[in-house]
Design a protein around this motif. Structure first.
Motif: not given
Length: 259
Positions: A19-23, A238-253
């Protein structure tokens, strides 16, 4: 303690970083925007009441207005990518042309989107000119150009990766190499390359699917009477959820500290 197990949980850390990222914020708001769009269409079709319909439309407009500032500087990134693409002499001419058109389309799309934001804020009126009156259609036009160019890139990637995969499969089934040691090394390299091609194929299929659905949304915004808000809202979700999934995978833990 239970509180500590929640506070230091990796999922919570990832959510905060996301949530700290613009994307991350943009795609989350995009999901809610198209959800409100789909709900408003449903309320209109079922005749659930004028007040409920206008409330859903108002919520949708608020999400649209909230997203605009997050994308105000995106033209700079695409202009930079466009410049790099034009300077690249080694890239395939077909791919280079499509990438050039795509980046130019996105640059113009986000550039006019900032003008559209000023219109939504009331700083620009329809009386200021024809461009202002048609600014939403102009944005959709350049977005559609970028999407179609990206889709053609995906189709080319699918074709190239498919042929490479077929060639690798033929090599794996043949046993021309007589040296067992060399054969084992080559086999491992071929399998690794095959996995890479499978990954590229999957990514190209996913991106093509997203761009096809986004094209439906762009056509709806462009004024196509055959695509209603229900279809556009569903495609956008649908496209928003798919893009959210990609961003979530690339988010640093990892924990981040803000100065």
């Amino acid at each position: 303690m239970v509180c500590d197990s929640i506070t230091y949980h990796p999922t919570l850390t990832r959510l905060i970083n996301f949530l700290e990222t613009n994307n991350g914020r943009d795609k989350l708001l995009r999901t809610l925007q198209y959800l409100a769009r789909l709900v408003s269409f449903y309320l209109l079709k079922t005749g659930s009441g004028v007040n409920s319909y206008y409330l859903a439309r108002r919520i949708q407009d608020l999400f649209v207005l909230s997203r605009k500032p997050l994308r105000a500087f995106k033209p700079l990134r695409h202009l930079k990518t466009l410049s790099i693409t034009l300077d690249n002499e080694l890239e395939d001419s077909y791919t280079k042309t499509l990438e050039t058109v795509k980046q130019a389309g996105y640059s113009l799309y986000y550039g006019f989107d900032s003008i559209y934001w000023l219109k939504l804020l009331g700083l620009l009126k329809n009386k200021n000119g024809k461009l202002v009156r048609k600014i939403e259609q102009v944005c959709s036009f350049f977005w559609l150009i970028a999407l179609v160019s990206g889709l053609l890139q995906n189709l080319r990637q699918l074709r190239v990766s498919y042929h490479k995969k077929q060639a690798l499969l033929k090599e794996l089934t043949s046993s021309e190499n007589k040296d067992p040691l060399d054969e084992k090394v080559n086999l491992e390299k071929q399998k690794e390359t095959l996995e890479t091609q499978n990954t590229l194929l999957s990514r190209a299929k996913r991106e093509a699917f997203v761009r096809i659905l986004d094209s439906i949304v762009a056509l709806n915004s462009f004024g196509s009477a055959r695509i209603n808000d229900g279809v556009a809202g569903g495609a956008g979700i649908i496209t928003s959820v798919l893009q959210l999934q990609d961003l979530w995978k690339n988010t640093n833990v990892k924990e981040t500290t803000e100065i």
